[in-house]
Scaffold this active site. Structure first.
Site, PDB file in Angstrom:
ATOM      1  CD  GLU A  13      -2.633  -1.350   2.555  1.00 47.85           C
ATOM      2  OE1 GLU A  13      -3.783  -1.778   2.533  1.00 47.85           O
ATOM      3  OE2 GLU A  13      -2.038  -1.087   3.613  1.00 47.85           O
ATOM      4  CG  ASP A 221     -12.434  -6.827   0.114  1.00 40.76           C
ATOM      5  OD1 ASP A 221     -11.284  -6.482   0.410  1.00 40.76           O
ATOM      6  OD2 ASP A 221     -13.369  -6.798   0.943  1.00 40.76           O
TER       7      ASP A 221
HETATM    8  N1  SAH Z   1      -4.285 -11.450   2.943  1.00 41.44           N
HETATM    9  C1  SAH Z   1      -3.491 -10.469   3.610  1.00 41.44           C
HETATM   10  C2  SAH Z   1      -4.183 -10.033   4.876  1.00 41.44           C
HETATM   11  C3  SAH Z   1      -5.031  -8.910   4.630  1.00 41.44           C
HETATM   12  S1  SAH Z   1      -5.838  -8.353   6.032  1.00 41.44           S
HETATM   13  C4  SAH Z   1      -2.124 -11.000   3.910  1.00 41.44           C
HETATM   14  O1  SAH Z   1      -1.919 -12.160   3.665  1.00 41.44           O
HETATM   15  O2  SAH Z   1      -1.271 -10.245   4.373  1.00 41.44           O
HETATM   16  C5  SAH Z   1      -6.739  -7.088   5.264  1.00 41.44           C
HETATM   17  C6  SAH Z   1      -6.109  -5.728   5.264  1.00 41.44           C
HETATM   18  O3  SAH Z   1      -6.820  -4.911   4.350  1.00 41.44           O
HETATM   19  C7  SAH Z   1      -6.236  -5.042   6.596  1.00 41.44           C
HETATM   20  O4  SAH Z   1      -5.150  -4.171   6.776  1.00 41.44           O
HETATM   21  C8  SAH Z   1      -7.579  -4.292   6.484  1.00 41.44           C
HETATM   22  O5  SAH Z   1      -7.500  -2.998   7.046  1.00 41.44           O
HETATM   23  C9  SAH Z   1      -7.860  -4.189   4.997  1.00 41.44           C
HETATM   24  N2  SAH Z   1      -9.102  -4.821   4.470  1.00 41.44           N
HETATM   25  C10 SAH Z   1      -9.395  -4.910   3.148  1.00 41.44           C
HETATM   26  N3  SAH Z   1     -10.543  -5.584   2.948  1.00 41.44           N
HETATM   27  C11 SAH Z   1     -11.009  -5.930   4.174  1.00 41.44           C
HETATM   28  C12 SAH Z   1     -12.150  -6.683   4.605  1.00 41.44           C
HETATM   29  N4  SAH Z   1     -13.014  -7.206   3.740  1.00 41.44           N
HETATM   30  N5  SAH Z   1     -12.304  -6.880   5.943  1.00 41.44           N
HETATM   31  C13 SAH Z   1     -11.414  -6.370   6.829  1.00 41.44           C
HETATM   32  N6  SAH Z   1     -10.311  -5.677   6.451  1.00 41.44           N
HETATM   33  C14 SAH Z   1     -10.091  -5.449   5.140  1.00 41.44           C
END
Ligand code: SAH
Length: 254
Positions: A13, A221
């Site tokens: 990001e 998403d």
């Molecule tokens: N798959 C990632 C983890 C992402 S956690 C990995 O393997 O590192 C999701 C991150 O994006 C968090 O920082 C949160 O703030 C944001 N985010 C995006 N979509 C989200 C959702 N549907 N629910 C919660 N957080 C979300």
């Protein structure tokens, strides 16, 4: 000189901004990576909060106590909750709520105990300037993202929204979960536009210290069963360029 912290959960990001930093020093602190330097004439600290409310609160406290920042901007991705918030849209926070905080019946659901309040406000001046920069960047999406990516993600109609961001320690990615979360919040009078995992924690720490805070999130998403599939590719192909596009425009106006 005013020192600005730019905070994100994930390195993707923020990658574009790190690349533009001059007089850069990389610092390791409390298991986090931070880059101090100059960006478009401004004194900045770029930092990775890591994921979740506790990690974000720790990073925010360190930024204020140890790195003496005067204001904090969070940039990252979020899942869309309100029906009008689509993948590729941008949500600028008006205020923040913790959707997983519930100390009822001692205090009403979602209220932060001992604060007597449920929602923490983003700084209005900072947010207004970011709104201008975001609107400008979003009207020029094909110029910096490329027409191919814009077409593939259907970003031609992408919009900038401003409203409530809901934060909690869950990646909301199970069928029906986002809708349930949204309905529960609505039943208590809170209409959240998007869900993420850090914003409300940063806002609460900034409230404690009186540090101005604003947050903008690109929608990666729809917080549903497809969230996981959409997420990584979107972060790589779209979100990694968003912070750079918006914050470069904002920093140049300071
Ligand atoms: N798959 C990632 C983890 C992402 S956690 C990995 O393997 O590192 C999701 C991150 O994006 C968090 O920082 C949160 O703030 C944001 N985010 C995006 N979509 C989200 C959702 N549907 N629910 C919660 N957080 C979300």
């Amino acid at each position: 000189m005013t020192r600005t912290a730019i905070l994100s959960a994930l390195i993707d990001e923020q990658r574009g901004l790190i690349g533009q930093l001059t007089d850069a020093t990389e610092v390791a602190h409390a298991g986090r990576r931070l880059w101090c330097g100059r960006l478009h004439g401004q004194d900045v600290v770029l930092a990775l909060s890591r994921i979740g409310k506790v990690a974000a609160a720790t990073t925010t406290t360190a930024l204020i106590e140890r790195f003496a920042v005067d204001r904090i901007v969070f940039t990252g991705v979020a899942g869309g909750l309100a029906p009008e918030v689509r993948v590729g849209d941008l949500v600028l926070a008006h205020d923040f709520i913790q959707h997983d905080l519930d100390s009822s019946p001692i205090v009403p659901r979602y209220e932060v105990p001992l604060y007597g309040q449920t929602r923490f406000l983003a700084d209005a001046t900072l947010s207004a300037a970011l709104h201008r920069a975001a609107t400008d960047a979003w009207t020029q999406l094909p110029d910096w993202l490329g027409t191919e990516v814009v077409a593939r993600y259907g970003l031609g109609q992408a919009r900038v929204h401003q409203g409530l961001l809901a934060s909690g320690d869950r990646f909301v990615s199970v069928a029906g979960e986002g809708q349930r979360l949204q309905a529960d919040l609505l039943a208590h009078g809170h209409r959240a536009l998007a869900v993420e995992m850090e914003g409300a924690a940063v806002a609460q720490v900034c409230f404690d210290y009186g540090v101005p805070f604003a947050a903008l999130r690109t929608i990666s998403d729809r917080a549903d069963a497809t969230a996981h599939a959409d997420f990584n590719q979107f972060v790589r192909e779209v979100a990694s360029h968003c912070a750079e596009a918006v914050l470069t425009r904002w920093l140049k106006t300071l």
